[in-house]
Design a protein around this motif. Structure first.
Motif, short mmCIF file in Angstrom:
data_model
loop_
_atom_site.label_atom_id
_atom_site.label_comp_id
_atom_site.label_asym_id
_atom_site.label_seq_id
_atom_site.Cartn_x
_atom_site.Cartn_y
_atom_site.Cartn_z
N MET A 1 -39.78 40.73 -34.42
CA MET A 1 -39.13 41.29 -35.40
C MET A 1 -39.05 42.78 -34.98
O MET A 1 -37.76 43.23 -34.92
CB MET A 1 -39.31 41.21 -36.71
CG MET A 1 -39.14 39.82 -37.42
SD MET A 1 -39.92 39.39 -38.84
CE MET A 1 -39.34 38.19 -39.56
N LYS A 2 -40.14 43.34 -34.75
CA LYS A 2 -40.01 44.75 -34.04
C LYS A 2 -39.22 45.08 -32.91
O LYS A 2 -38.61 46.10 -33.18
CB LYS A 2 -41.61 45.34 -33.99
CG LYS A 2 -42.27 45.42 -35.30
CD LYS A 2 -43.67 45.95 -35.41
CE LYS A 2 -44.51 45.97 -36.65
NZ LYS A 2 -45.64 45.12 -36.59
N ASP A 3 -39.67 44.19 -32.03
CA ASP A 3 -38.85 44.43 -30.87
C ASP A 3 -37.36 44.08 -30.91
O ASP A 3 -36.77 45.03 -30.23
CB ASP A 3 -39.44 43.19 -29.61
CG ASP A 3 -40.79 43.78 -29.35
OD1 ASP A 3 -41.33 42.75 -28.65
OD2 ASP A 3 -41.54 44.98 -29.48
N MET A 4 -37.14 43.23 -31.75
CA MET A 4 -35.61 42.88 -32.03
C MET A 4 -35.01 44.06 -32.55
O MET A 4 -33.72 44.53 -32.25
CB MET A 4 -35.25 41.82 -33.00
CG MET A 4 -35.29 40.51 -31.99
SD MET A 4 -35.43 38.85 -33.05
CE MET A 4 -33.72 38.83 -33.72
N LEU A 5 -35.55 44.98 -33.63
CA LEU A 5 -35.03 45.89 -34.16
C LEU A 5 -34.97 47.02 -33.18
O LEU A 5 -33.95 47.62 -33.11
CB LEU A 5 -36.02 46.49 -35.43
CG LEU A 5 -36.06 45.73 -36.37
CD1 LEU A 5 -36.97 46.06 -37.56
CD2 LEU A 5 -34.41 45.90 -37.28
N GLU A 6 -36.05 47.29 -32.42
CA GLU A 6 -35.98 48.45 -31.24
C GLU A 6 -34.72 48.16 -30.40
O GLU A 6 -33.90 49.06 -30.17
CB GLU A 6 -37.12 48.58 -30.47
CG GLU A 6 -36.98 49.48 -29.45
CD GLU A 6 -38.38 50.21 -28.94
OE1 GLU A 6 -39.29 49.15 -29.01
OE2 GLU A 6 -38.59 51.03 -28.32
N THR A 7 -34.52 46.73 -30.05
CA THR A 7 -33.40 46.25 -29.08
C THR A 7 -32.07 46.74 -29.80
O THR A 7 -31.16 47.16 -29.17
CB THR A 7 -33.71 44.80 -28.88
OG1 THR A 7 -34.83 44.64 -28.28
CG2 THR A 7 -32.37 44.50 -27.70
N MET A 8 -32.00 46.27 -31.04
CA MET A 8 -30.57 46.39 -31.80
C MET A 8 -30.39 48.09 -32.12
O MET A 8 -29.24 48.12 -31.75
CB MET A 8 -30.89 45.87 -33.33
CG MET A 8 -29.67 45.73 -34.20
SD MET A 8 -30.13 45.54 -35.90
CE MET A 8 -30.93 47.01 -36.49
#
Ligand code: K2U
Ligand code: ZN
Length: 170
Positions: A32-39
């Motif tokens: 979730m953290k990596d997806m937020l940074e990617t987004m």
């Protein structure tokens, strides 16, 4: 945290159904953290795990404006439990279909149930851009892209453009 590569259509992974998760453990919390940074880096206001090649039922969303504080929403195993009969049409884009847009009609209001980053079950009502974004992301978990709601003529025009773009960038 890690910025993950976003898969660009056409790609068979984007057409696959994602699998429910058992529990939001440290692995899912990090995803979730990596997806937020990617987004945020893209930038976008939503991202489904399918778009980074991970077939797990996880999406992240943040519709807050640039000048506001971030208000991230992390959803595991999201499901729409109610949709209004009233519909609204809005222009949609997609990080997996760069520079392509289409007018998509969806229910105006929804109720969604999901597990959050703290492993709590949340029931949330949504309308406006948040409702559109949630429905767009949940489509991704079903292997559905916004172009799948368009006519085959429009869908094929967009796919032909993206195939040319991918060839040029290869
Ligand atoms: O799933 C994605 O590719 C993220 C989309 C989410 C989205 C699509 C359509 C309508 C609302 C949200 C991207 O964030 S597309 C970029 C974007 C940015 C701001 C407003 C609308 C779309
Ligand atoms: Zn998308």
């Amino acid at each position: 945290m890690t910025v993950l590569p976003i898969i660009i259509a056409p790609d068979p992974i984007l057409k696959k159904k994602a699998i429910p998760i058992q529990t939001v453990d440290s692995e899912i919390s990090q995803l979730m953290k990596d997806m937020l940074e990617t987004m945020y880096m893209a930038p976008g206001i939503g991202l489904a795990a399918t778009q980074v090649g991970i077939l797990k039922r996880v999406v992240v969303i943040d519709i807050s404006k640039k000048e506001q504080l971030n208000e991230p929403i992390c959803m595991a195993n999201p499901e729409i439990v109610w949709s209004s009969e009233e519909e609204v049409t809005a222009e949609e884009g997609c990080l997996s279909l760069p520079q392509q847009y289409g007018e998509i009609t969806r229910p105006e209001r929804i109720k969604v149930r999901y597990i959050n980053e703290n492993n709590q079950t949340i029931n949330k009502e949504a309308s406006g851009l948040l409702a559109t974004c949630i429905q767009h992301e949940l489509d991704h978990l079903q292997g559905i892209l916004f172009i799948d709601h368009l006519s085959s003529l429009k869908r094929n025009i967009i796919l032909r453009r993206l195939k040319k773009l991918k060839k040029l960038n290869a």
